[in-house]
Design an enzyme around this catalytic site. Structure first.
Site, short mmCIF file in Angstrom:
data_model
loop_
_atom_site.label_atom_id
_atom_site.label_comp_id
_atom_site.label_asym_id
_atom_site.label_seq_id
_atom_site.Cartn_x
_atom_site.Cartn_y
_atom_site.Cartn_z
N GLY A 18 76.42 -18.16 81.18
CA GLY A 18 75.55 -19.33 81.12
C GLY A 18 75.44 -19.90 82.53
O GLY A 18 76.19 -19.48 83.41
N GLY B 36 65.83 -18.69 96.85
CA GLY B 36 65.88 -19.82 95.93
C GLY B 36 67.16 -19.71 95.14
O GLY B 36 67.34 -18.76 94.38
N HIS B 37 68.09 -20.63 95.37
CA HIS B 37 69.41 -20.56 94.74
C HIS B 37 69.61 -21.76 93.82
O HIS B 37 69.45 -22.90 94.25
CB HIS B 37 70.51 -20.53 95.82
CG HIS B 37 70.44 -19.32 96.69
ND1 HIS B 37 71.23 -19.12 97.78
CD2 HIS B 37 69.65 -18.21 96.62
CE1 HIS B 37 70.95 -17.96 98.34
NE2 HIS B 37 69.97 -17.40 97.67
N THR B 38 69.92 -21.49 92.57
CA THR B 38 70.03 -22.55 91.57
C THR B 38 71.48 -22.81 91.22
O THR B 38 72.23 -21.88 90.92
CB THR B 38 69.29 -22.14 90.28
OG1 THR B 38 68.06 -21.53 90.66
CG2 THR B 38 69.03 -23.32 89.37
N ASN C 220 62.62 -18.08 101.81
CA ASN C 220 62.24 -17.12 100.76
C ASN C 220 63.29 -17.12 99.65
O ASN C 220 63.01 -16.76 98.51
CB ASN C 220 62.06 -15.70 101.34
CG ASN C 220 63.19 -15.25 102.25
OD1 ASN C 220 64.07 -16.02 102.62
ND2 ASN C 220 63.16 -13.98 102.64
N GLN D 236 68.73 -13.05 99.19
CA GLN D 236 68.07 -11.77 98.83
C GLN D 236 69.10 -10.79 98.24
O GLN D 236 70.12 -11.23 97.74
CB GLN D 236 67.35 -11.17 100.04
CG GLN D 236 66.10 -11.91 100.47
CD GLN D 236 66.35 -13.18 101.23
OE1 GLN D 236 67.06 -13.19 102.21
NE2 GLN D 236 65.76 -14.27 100.79
N LYS E 97 73.50 -15.61 92.93
CA LYS E 97 74.40 -15.78 94.09
C LYS E 97 74.75 -17.26 94.31
O LYS E 97 75.89 -17.58 94.62
CB LYS E 97 73.73 -15.25 95.37
CG LYS E 97 73.44 -13.77 95.34
CD LYS E 97 72.68 -13.34 96.57
CE LYS E 97 71.29 -13.94 96.66
NZ LYS E 97 70.35 -13.52 95.62
N GLY E 98 73.74 -18.14 94.16
CA GLY E 98 73.96 -19.57 94.40
C GLY E 98 75.02 -20.09 93.46
O GLY E 98 75.94 -20.82 93.86
N ASP F 72 68.06 -12.87 93.29
CA ASP F 72 68.09 -13.66 92.06
C ASP F 72 69.17 -13.18 91.08
O ASP F 72 69.00 -13.28 89.85
CB ASP F 72 66.71 -13.66 91.37
CG ASP F 72 65.63 -14.17 92.30
OD1 ASP F 72 65.93 -15.09 93.07
OD2 ASP F 72 64.50 -13.65 92.25
P1 GDP Z 1 70.11 -16.42 93.32
O1 GDP Z 1 68.85 -16.37 94.10
O2 GDP Z 1 70.87 -15.13 93.37
O3 GDP Z 1 71.00 -17.58 93.72
O4 GDP Z 1 69.71 -16.63 91.80
P2 GDP Z 1 68.60 -17.68 91.24
O5 GDP Z 1 69.20 -19.04 91.28
O6 GDP Z 1 67.29 -17.49 91.90
O7 GDP Z 1 68.43 -17.15 89.76
C1 GDP Z 1 69.48 -17.15 88.86
C2 GDP Z 1 69.12 -18.03 87.64
O8 GDP Z 1 69.97 -17.69 86.56
C3 GDP Z 1 69.35 -19.51 87.89
O9 GDP Z 1 68.40 -20.23 87.13
C4 GDP Z 1 70.76 -19.74 87.35
O10 GDP Z 1 71.00 -21.07 86.93
C5 GDP Z 1 70.77 -18.82 86.17
N1 GDP Z 1 72.08 -18.24 85.83
C6 GDP Z 1 73.05 -17.80 86.67
N2 GDP Z 1 74.06 -17.22 85.97
C7 GDP Z 1 73.70 -17.31 84.66
C8 GDP Z 1 74.29 -16.86 83.44
O11 GDP Z 1 75.35 -16.27 83.41
N3 GDP Z 1 73.57 -17.09 82.28
C9 GDP Z 1 72.38 -17.73 82.27
N4 GDP Z 1 71.76 -17.91 81.11
N5 GDP Z 1 71.80 -18.17 83.40
C10 GDP Z 1 72.44 -17.96 84.57
P1 IMO Z 2 67.11 -14.97 96.63
O1 IMO Z 2 68.01 -15.39 97.79
C1 IMO Z 2 64.00 -12.34 95.06
C2 IMO Z 2 61.21 -10.60 97.98
C3 IMO Z 2 59.78 -11.04 97.86
C4 IMO Z 2 59.06 -9.78 98.35
C5 IMO Z 2 59.99 -9.28 99.46
C6 IMO Z 2 59.56 -9.70 100.86
O2 IMO Z 2 66.64 -16.11 95.81
O3 IMO Z 2 67.73 -13.86 95.86
P2 IMO Z 2 59.61 -12.04 102.14
O4 IMO Z 2 59.01 -13.37 101.81
O5 IMO Z 2 61.10 -12.07 102.27
O6 IMO Z 2 58.97 -11.37 103.33
O7 IMO Z 2 59.26 -11.10 100.87
O8 IMO Z 2 61.27 -9.84 99.18
N1 IMO Z 2 62.21 -11.69 98.10
C7 IMO Z 2 63.00 -12.10 97.11
N2 IMO Z 2 63.06 -11.73 95.80
N3 IMO Z 2 64.87 -13.26 95.52
C8 IMO Z 2 64.85 -13.62 96.83
O9 IMO Z 2 65.78 -14.44 97.38
C9 IMO Z 2 63.86 -13.06 97.67
N4 IMO Z 2 63.54 -13.21 98.98
C10 IMO Z 2 62.53 -12.35 99.23
O10 IMO Z 2 59.46 -11.36 96.54
O11 IMO Z 2 59.07 -8.80 97.35
MG MG Z 3 66.82 -16.72 93.86
#
Ligand code: GDP
Ligand code: IMO
Ligand code: MG
Length: 429
Positions: free
Chosen positions: A420, A40-42, A38, A225, A16-17, A13
């Site tokens: 942002g 979730g990329h936004t 598992n 991850q 990366k997305g 989180d």
């Molecule tokens: P990922 O799993 O690494 O792709 O990240 P996620 O998408 O799960 O979580 C990142 C969250 O932060 C998403 O809701 C993005 O839209 C948001 N985000 C990413 N970069 C920024 C930033 O620089 N500022 C803010 N406020 N939000 C961001």
């Molecule tokens: P992104 O790609 C954050 C965490 C789970 C748990 C551990 C094992 O969005 O960054 P699993 O279901 O993989 O066997 O769970 O890994 N986990 C993540 N935490 N972002 C993720 O993916 C994750 N994928 C797995 O919360 O602690």
């Molecule tokens: Mg994520």
């Protein structure tokens, strides 16, 4: 070099997305190499927010081909749901644009049932998985009893394999976990329907990428991850069951190290973690609430996949130094710097204290890590909002100081900062 790799440097989180989406503008192919739904990329494009779990974040660029690589475990129901949602929003997910490696492993309802049952059985020692069947699917892969995507092209073999798989897992569900068995025939029929739709997307992923490289195409490997969730290098056993690190990209796509160019480590300007396991800089109370947010903003720290509130804490540079080492990072991207605006000062962890001793490197033993206390340096904060800044030199001095401090301690340049969620919210070095 033509293969650039995007890596999560923390516990996932990191954004990366969003960074994949930015860099995909210069790529011909975007490929996912590990994990499953598992992840979730936004991605935020204007008013549109896309939440992707299996389909690579490059899909929103119409000239980019996307590949689900052999290192991924894929739930066909989830990928089809994502495809339908993207189609409804006008995104082309035809077989010409979305490819699936024949060697990708399938996640089945039995994997999901076992993931749930196993977490239940562990009780207070539970890992806190996303309950998407990821661990059990990789377990079958390692046990050489997994089901690969190539089966989707052979209905008869798929039906037989799925029936046998569910029957075998039912024994485990019943006798090991006292859980409800599944209907093997119904699951086989369900997967035959998925196969009809997904078979045209199958390809030899490694060959596709190899030929693309020979044509001079650029490939972006999208990590899922993060380094601290790596099965070998993370905080075992509180990890996922795959290798989200840079070497995992090569195994998970079928390419060798000589083609690697940039290894881009995405780091959030603070830390977050979902699920159990050690987290030295974790905060609670008001300070945690300040970093996590209330959930009112789309970027607040609540799981994209599970909706769980994320554990949050200050930036841990011991972790980032470790990630730079494990992945051979060529550069860092710092995300969510805007969230730190307004804090009078910002603690950053530069080492750990363990039984009175200072540790400069992440301890290999998770039991030691669990007892480590953070050693903080307090950096000055900045008052102004930074969402409109686009050049490093236009950031407040204290924000530049924060970025430079990270780059110095991690001994890795920070090439980009995001302030942002939108594409435009990007500050270039
Ligand atoms: P990922 O799993 O690494 O792709 O990240 P996620 O998408 O799960 O979580 C990142 C969250 O932060 C998403 O809701 C993005 O839209 C948001 N985000 C990413 N970069 C920024 C930033 O620089 N500022 C803010 N406020 N939000 C961001
Ligand atoms: P992104 O790609 C954050 C965490 C789970 C748990 C551990 C094992 O969005 O960054 P699993 O279901 O993989 O066997 O769970 O890994 N986990 C993540 N935490 N972002 C993720 O993916 C994750 N994928 C797995 O919360 O602690
Ligand atoms: Mg994520």
């Amino acid at each position: 070099m033509p293969l650039d790799i995007i890596i999560g440097t923390q516990w996932g989180d990191e954004g990366k997305g969003r960074i994949t989406d930015l860099l995909a503008a210069q790529a011909n192919i975007v490929a996912r190499y590990s994990g499953g739904d598992n992840a979730g990329h936004t991605i935020t494009i204007g008013a549109d927010v896309f939440k992707l779990h299996l389909i690579p974040s490059g899909i929103v660029h119409e000239n980019v081909v996307c590949l689900i690589g052999n290192g991924v475990v894929m739930n066909p129901a989830v990928v089809l749901r994502e495809m339908d949602a993207l189609t409804a929003r006008g995104v082309d997910v035809s077989p010409a644009r979305l490819k699936i490696s024949t060697n990708t492993h399938l996640v089945t309802p039995a994997h999901i049932a076992i993931d749930r049952a196993s977490e239940r059985l562990k009780g207070s020692d539970a890992i806190g998985t996303t309950q998407r069947g990821i661990g059990p699917a990789y377990t079958d892969k390692a046990a050489r009893s997994g089901l690969r995507a190539s089966l989707l092209a052979d209905p008869e073999a798929l039906a037989d394999a799925m029936y046998d798989h569910i029957a075998a897992k039912n024994t485990v569900l019943r006798h090991l976990y006292s859980a409800e068995p599944l209907d093997a025939e119904a699951v086989a029929v369900e997967y035959l329907a998925y196969a009809r739709r997904l078979a045209p997307h199958l390809t030899d992923g490694s060959l596709l990428l190899h030929n693309a490289l020979r044509n001079g195409d650029r490939i972006l490997a999208e990590g899922a991850q993060g380094t601290m969730l790596d099965i070998d290098h993370g905080t075992y056993p509180f990890v996922t069951s795959s290798a989200p690190t840079a070497s995992g990209a090569l195994v998970g796509l079928g390419l060798g190290p000589s083609v690697v160019g940039r290894v881009v480590g995405v780091a959030k300007a603070f830390s977050s973690r979902v699920g159990g396991g050690p987290f030295a800089t974790e905060l609670d109370g008001d300070e945690a609430h300040r970093l996590r947010g209330s959930g009112a903003n789309p970027w607040d720290e609540y799981g994209t996949t599970t909706g769980r509130p994320r554990r949050v804490g200050w930036l841990d540079l011991v972790v980032l130094r470790y990630a730079a080492r494990i992945n051979g990072l060529t550069e860092l991207v710092l995300t969510k710097l805007d969230i730190l605006s307004g804090l009078p000062e910002i603690p950053v962890c530069v080492a750990y204290r363990y039984q009175g001793r200072r540790l400069d490197h992440l301890p290999g033993d998770p039991a030691i890590l669990a007892q480590c206390m953070p050693v903080y340096v307090n950096l000055p904060g900045w008052k102004t909002e930074i969402g409109d800044v686009r050049r490093m030199r236009d950031l407040p001095d204290a924000a530049q100081g924060y970025i430079n401090f990270v780059a110095d301690v991690v001994e890795t340049p920070v090439r980009m900062v995001s302030v942002g969620p939108a594409r435009s919210h990007t500050v270039y070095a």
